[in-house]
Enzyme design. Sequence first.
Site, mmCIF file in Angstrom:
data_model
loop_
_atom_site.group_PDB
_atom_site.id
_atom_site.type_symbol
_atom_site.label_atom_id
_atom_site.label_comp_id
_atom_site.label_asym_id
_atom_site.label_seq_id
_atom_site.Cartn_x
_atom_site.Cartn_y
_atom_site.Cartn_z
ATOM 1 N NE ARG A 23 -4.175 -1.778 0.415
ATOM 2 C CZ ARG A 23 -5.364 -1.353 0.837
ATOM 3 N NH1 ARG A 23 -5.566 -0.082 1.071
ATOM 4 N NH2 ARG A 23 -6.337 -2.192 0.991
ATOM 5 N NE ARG A 27 -7.335 5.273 2.738
ATOM 6 C CZ ARG A 27 -8.153 4.432 3.383
ATOM 7 N NH1 ARG A 27 -9.281 4.878 3.905
ATOM 8 N NH2 ARG A 27 -7.830 3.159 3.514
ATOM 9 N NE ARG A 36 -10.584 8.496 -3.054
ATOM 10 C CZ ARG A 36 -11.797 8.999 -3.175
ATOM 11 N NH1 ARG A 36 -12.005 10.060 -3.950
ATOM 12 N NH2 ARG A 36 -12.822 8.443 -2.555
ATOM 13 C CG ASP A 73 -9.418 -2.132 -4.160
ATOM 14 O OD1 ASP A 73 -8.727 -1.623 -3.256
ATOM 15 O OD2 ASP A 73 -10.280 -3.004 -3.925
ATOM 16 C CE1 TYR A 150 -13.498 -6.331 2.128
ATOM 17 C CE2 TYR A 150 -12.040 -7.830 0.964
ATOM 18 C CZ TYR A 150 -12.241 -6.866 1.927
ATOM 19 O OH TYR A 150 -11.191 -6.436 2.704
HETATM 20 O O1 1CP Z 1 0.242 1.147 -3.420
HETATM 21 C C1 1CP Z 1 -0.668 0.343 -3.279
HETATM 22 O O2 1CP Z 1 -0.487 -0.821 -2.881
HETATM 23 C C2 1CP Z 1 -2.056 0.802 -3.556
HETATM 24 C C3 1CP Z 1 -2.860 -0.074 -4.435
HETATM 25 C C4 1CP Z 1 -3.873 -0.922 -3.665
HETATM 26 C C5 1CP Z 1 -3.792 -2.283 -3.384
HETATM 27 C C6 1CP Z 1 -2.627 -3.222 -3.649
HETATM 28 C C7 1CP Z 1 -5.119 -0.460 -3.193
HETATM 29 C C8 1CP Z 1 -5.610 0.937 -3.248
HETATM 30 N N1 1CP Z 1 -5.817 -1.540 -2.693
HETATM 31 C C9 1CP Z 1 -5.032 -2.667 -2.786
HETATM 32 C C10 1CP Z 1 -5.355 -4.041 -2.407
HETATM 33 C C11 1CP Z 1 -6.508 -4.301 -1.513
HETATM 34 N N2 1CP Z 1 -7.752 -3.696 -1.497
HETATM 35 C C12 1CP Z 1 -6.545 -5.342 -0.551
HETATM 36 C C13 1CP Z 1 -5.420 -6.344 -0.348
HETATM 37 C C14 1CP Z 1 -4.285 -5.769 0.410
HETATM 38 C C15 1CP Z 1 -4.524 -5.493 1.862
HETATM 39 O O3 1CP Z 1 -4.963 -6.413 2.586
HETATM 40 O O4 1CP Z 1 -4.231 -4.378 2.288
HETATM 41 C C16 1CP Z 1 -7.783 -5.304 0.080
HETATM 42 C C17 1CP Z 1 -8.273 -6.221 1.190
HETATM 43 C C18 1CP Z 1 -8.550 -4.266 -0.525
HETATM 44 C C19 1CP Z 1 -9.941 -3.903 -0.226
HETATM 45 C C20 1CP Z 1 -10.049 -2.473 0.129
HETATM 46 N N3 1CP Z 1 -10.011 -1.478 -0.787
HETATM 47 C C21 1CP Z 1 -10.102 -1.902 1.412
HETATM 48 C C22 1CP Z 1 -10.051 -2.676 2.720
HETATM 49 C C23 1CP Z 1 -11.380 -2.878 3.301
HETATM 50 C C24 1CP Z 1 -11.330 -3.729 4.558
HETATM 51 O O5 1CP Z 1 -12.004 -4.751 4.575
HETATM 52 O O6 1CP Z 1 -10.601 -3.368 5.493
HETATM 53 C C25 1CP Z 1 -10.168 -0.515 1.253
HETATM 54 C C26 1CP Z 1 -10.314 0.524 2.311
HETATM 55 C C27 1CP Z 1 -10.082 -0.263 -0.153
HETATM 56 C C28 1CP Z 1 -10.034 1.058 -0.847
HETATM 57 C C29 1CP Z 1 -8.678 1.454 -1.276
HETATM 58 N N4 1CP Z 1 -7.879 0.687 -2.113
HETATM 59 C C30 1CP Z 1 -6.703 1.356 -2.355
HETATM 60 C C31 1CP Z 1 -6.760 2.613 -1.634
HETATM 61 C C32 1CP Z 1 -5.684 3.660 -1.637
HETATM 62 C C33 1CP Z 1 -7.998 2.656 -0.973
HETATM 63 C C34 1CP Z 1 -8.523 3.792 -0.134
HETATM 64 C C35 1CP Z 1 -9.679 4.460 -0.822
HETATM 65 C C36 1CP Z 1 -9.560 5.946 -1.049
HETATM 66 O O7 1CP Z 1 -8.477 6.504 -1.259
HETATM 67 O O8 1CP Z 1 -10.617 6.572 -1.054
#
Ligand code: 1CP
Length: 348
Positions: A23, A27, A36, A73, A150
């Site tokens: 990640r 954020r 964003r 994502d 999910y």
């Molecule tokens: O640099 C990077 O790695 C960013 C790219 C990235 C990746 C690899 C994002 C952006 N999401 C992911 C993978 C991801 N998404 C996973 C697997 C990795 C992990 O466990 O951390 C998972 C479970 C998700 C699902 C997801 N998407 C969540 C988690 C929800 C939960 O159950 O806790 C969230 C909050 C997101 C949204 C998201 N995805 C990525 C970002 C930067 C965000 C935040 C949204 C925003 O900026 O509004």
Amino acid sequence: MRTIYLDALKNKKHTHTPMWIMRQAGRYLPEYRYVRSKFQNFMTMCKNAQACCEVALQPLDRFDLDASIVFSDILTIPEAMGMKLEFIPGTGPVFDNPIQSDKQISLLDTKYAIDKLTYVYDAVSTTKQAIKNRVPLIGFCGSPWTLAAYMVEGHGSKQFTKLRQMMYAQPKMLQNLLDKLTQVTCIYLSEQIKSGADAIMIFDTWGGLLSHHTYQIFSLNYMQTITQFIKTHHPDTPVTLFTKGGGLWLDKIAQSGCDAAGIDWSISIKQARGFVNDSIALQGNLDPAALYGSDESIIQEVKAILSTQRDNHRYIFNLGHGVYPDINPDKVKVMVEAVREFGCKNQS
Ligand code: 1CP
């Protein structure tokens, strides 16, 4: 291209301890929040290749990292298969009609989903071009089990009760869903590789909810199918599997044909090495909460990990899970500099 990340995956000697951060774009970076803020919602941003490229490069400009990861994502696939997805600030991802029946599974599209994901392949090729071969680009997906979590629950959860009910009460139904997800994921990753991804990582964030034997049946087998598909069609592209909470299953993970395993901070890398020896690379595993600590404590934590792995060329430094959104980027810099200072510098 600086290849030390790929070298560790491919079992080649290299000169420095490679590192990247799960990640790493996100954020916690003010420059990410700025980009964003120009988009009404997260998926709209993910569908803009220029924006994805810009935020993927931000951490490379700030820190001395050895890999970039495509900005996207894991939930792109369920959306492309026809599920209505919304990212609600403060809540996370929410699906409109969670999967509860065979009928809903039969309606999930596998045929056209691949084409609906063209925006991801565009993000990959745009980012690949903009990196200009500085470092390799990692393509990724969620494991079928984690995507199903999910899709069945409808949102994130600690327990994922509906998913686990389905696993024990209607296992055939869940396996049918996992099969469909696996099918789409194989082609999805293949397209990412054709668009420029140099390595693949499969995020099995919720695999740790499983028991030792259901893990094999409901998560690892599907990741193995995907890994074998990549190995058959793109033999030069390394695959990393990351099951959060899967430290005790590393021997099974290593047998799946993957090139590396990500590990969280629940076991030491030394212990992890005991399960796999040098058959695969290991990536991890600083507790992301360590970045809340003082600079001195971060340096100590980094040193403790490196003390056992510094001279192992099949080791990649990373956090044990994604960087938290409220981490101060200066603390990430302290970590990165400590890895450079105390990591391997002189192998050749
Ligand atoms: O640099 C990077 O790695 C960013 C790219 C990235 C990746 C690899 C994002 C952006 N999401 C992911 C993978 C991801 N998404 C996973 C697997 C990795 C992990 O466990 O951390 C998972 C479970 C998700 C699902 C997801 N998407 C969540 C988690 C929800 C939960 O159950 O806790 C969230 C909050 C997101 C949204 C998201 N995805 C990525 C970002 C930067 C965000 C935040 C949204 C925003 O900026 O509004």
